[in-house]
Design a protein around this motif. Structure first.
Motif, PDB file in Angstrom:
ATOM      1  N   ASN A   1     106.007  -8.151  59.035  1.00 49.85           N
ATOM      2  CA  ASN A   1     105.810  -7.739  60.424  1.00 49.85           C
ATOM      3  C   ASN A   1     105.897  -8.919  61.396  1.00 49.85           C
ATOM      4  OD1 ASN A   1     105.167  -5.969  62.553  1.00 49.85           O
ATOM      5  ND2 ASN A   1     102.997  -6.514  62.417  1.00 49.85           N
ATOM      6  N   ALA A   2     107.114  -9.393  61.603  1.00 52.10           N
ATOM      7  CA  ALA A   2     107.352 -10.409  62.633  1.00 52.10           C
ATOM      8  C   ALA A   2     108.716 -10.127  63.248  1.00 52.10           C
ATOM      9  CB  ALA A   2     107.298 -11.818  62.034  1.00 52.10           C
TER      10      ALA A   2
ATOM     11  N   PRO B   1     100.579 -10.131  60.095  1.00 51.71           N
ATOM     12  CA  PRO B   1     101.870 -10.545  59.525  1.00 51.71           C
ATOM     13  C   PRO B   1     102.392  -9.589  58.466  1.00 51.71           C
ATOM     14  CG  PRO B   1     100.092 -11.959  58.723  1.00 51.71           C
ATOM     15  CD  PRO B   1      99.523 -11.116  59.820  1.00 51.71           C
TER      16      PRO B   1
ATOM     17  N   SER C   1     100.679  -3.266  64.958  1.00 51.62           N
ATOM     18  CA  SER C   1      99.726  -4.340  64.711  1.00 51.62           C
ATOM     19  C   SER C   1     100.419  -5.691  64.709  1.00 51.62           C
ATOM     20  CB  SER C   1      99.047  -4.106  63.357  1.00 51.62           C
ATOM     21  OG  SER C   1      98.309  -5.238  62.966  1.00 51.62           O
ATOM     22  N   GLU C   2      99.678  -6.742  65.095  1.00 51.49           N
ATOM     23  CA  GLU C   2     100.213  -8.090  65.061  1.00 51.49           C
ATOM     24  C   GLU C   2      99.952  -8.775  63.727  1.00 51.49           C
ATOM     25  OE1 GLU C   2      98.788 -10.313  68.366  1.00 51.49           O
ATOM     26  OE2 GLU C   2      99.730  -9.016  69.855  1.00 51.49           O
TER      27      GLU C   2
ATOM     28  N   LYS D   1     110.038 -10.136  66.201  1.00 50.34           N
ATOM     29  CA  LYS D   1     110.611 -11.056  67.183  1.00 50.34           C
ATOM     30  C   LYS D   1     111.241 -12.272  66.509  1.00 50.34           C
ATOM     31  CE  LYS D   1     107.514  -9.760  70.975  1.00 50.34           C
ATOM     32  NZ  LYS D   1     106.454 -10.226  71.924  1.00 50.34           N
TER      33      LYS D   1
END
Length: 382
Positions: free
Chosen positions: A25-26, A5, A2-3, A28
């Motif tokens: 959840n970041a 955060p 999921s994108e 990159k």
């Protein structure tokens, strides 16, 4: 993946209990903390702490490279430019970010529900603030910790006044001034970690939490299972650079003035030990105003309560937003990436006392933005 955060998963435990698994959840951006992340997570922590069914909280970073590399400094930079009429970012973002970040960190420190921080990979700046606030800080063979604010014209915030002052000898002052990187052995030695486990053991930890049956005393249960898993491992953490060099660190930080102290650390630039030499080089290229802020926060912050630490640091952070060096440091390191920051002063000796004092003054009218933080009866110094 999921994108969103934050990724939140409920892990069922014995007796109808629940363990909350939180993933920053970041990946990159090495899981850098954003305003959205901080604003979402902090009230959830408060909610879970009030829920008797929630017996533990597990916080990790997405991917294998980082726990959390720090705050979302690039977005803060664009906000600072707009605040000074130099850009089109959100001028309110920097103030809002630091207030939300510090509120999150303070909440972590003061929860009753035990929080496990899985410190794998990079944990720097704002990421180290999150890890430091957890009750049980686990570091892995990949752990790389630092408070590198000297390189961007900020200061070791997110409770740095609290945890740097509780390190052995004057190592906290040294680490704050040099931004020196710490491995897992260092983290254990200076008190930023409680247990060492290989990253491959993460699933074992989660499985042990889910299968634990006695949740009458959640903190004791978590402590017992982490101890058992740590003692079952064959590997040892890497040797601590801070421990090995503590006598030298104490020597070079024993000075009457900041100029003398900085000069003593800089003398290590030609040292045969690469860790000491790199620490000296980082200070040499770092922000002179930041060096003063570190010196002041360590000298005059040791007796502050945790609550007063965050109140004081918010005043400092907001002033850094309004002074030029923070903006210039981020530009040189992360925006233009030329590595040539043009600091307001060329040496610590040139920095006027009035400039340093101004960084501790409130920048708001009325009550402190964090005045509603509730002081706990006591917070153990880990």
């Amino acid at each position: 993946m999921s994108e969103a955060p934050l990724l939140i998963e409920d892990l069922p435990a014995a007796g109808g209990k629940t363990i909350k698994r939180v993933t920053l959840n970041a990946p990159k951006a090495l899981n850098s903390l954003s305003l959205a992340m901080a604003r979402e997570l902090q009230p959830k922590l408060v909610e879970w702490d009030a829920d008797d069914a929630v017996v533990a909280i597990f916080i990790e970073g997405a991917g294998d490279r980082a726990f959390c590399a720090g705050g979302d400094i690039v977005q803060i930079y664009h906000g600072m430019k707009s605040l000074h009429d130099e850009g089109e970012g959100d001028a309110d973002y920097p103030d809002n970010f630091f207030e939300a970040e510090y509120r999150l960190d303070y909440t972590l420190h003061t929860l009753d529900t035990p929080v496990i921080g899985w410190g794998n990979g990079v944990a720097m700046g704002g990421g180290l603030g999150i890890l430091a606030g957890c009750h049980f800080r686990v570091v892995t063979e990949n752990a790389r910790l630092a408070m590198p604010e000297i390189t961007i014209g900020l200061f070791p915030d997110v409770g740095g006044t609290w945890f740097l002052n509780r390190m052995p000898g004057r190592s906290g002052l040294f680490l704050g001034l040099t931004g020196a990187h710490m491995n897992a052995g260092d983290a254990l030695f200076v008190g930023l970690a409680d247990r060492y486990l290989p990253h491959a053991a993460k699933d074992d930890v989660l499985s042990a939490l889910a299968s634990a049956e006695d949740w009458g005393d959640p903190a004791h249960t978590v402590d017992r299972l982490l101890r058992r898993l740590a003692h079952a491992q064959d590997g040892a953490p890497p040797a601590s650079n801070v421990r090995r060099h503590l006598d030298r660190i104490n020597d070079v930080t024993d000075a009457d003035t900041l100029s003398e102290l900085v000069g003593a650390i800089r003398s290590l630039a030609s040292h045969e030990d690469k860790w000491l030499a790199k620490a000296a080089a980082t200070l040499d290229g770092g922000c002179p105003v930041t060096a003063h802020l570190v010196h002041e926060q360590i000298r005059h912050g040791a007796q502050l309560s945790l609550r007063d630490v965050f109140l004081r640091e918010l005043a400092m952070a907001r002033q850094c937003i309004r002074h030029p060096d923070f903006r210039e440091g981020v530009r040189a390191l992360l925006i233009d990436k030329d590595g040539q920051p043009d600091w307001s002063f060329k040496s610590v000796a040139e920095v006027p006392a009035s400039t340093v004092k101004a960084h501790f003054a409130p920048s708001w009218d009325g009550d402190h933005p964090l005045a509603d933080l509730t002081a706990p009866p006591a917070v153990a110094s880990r």
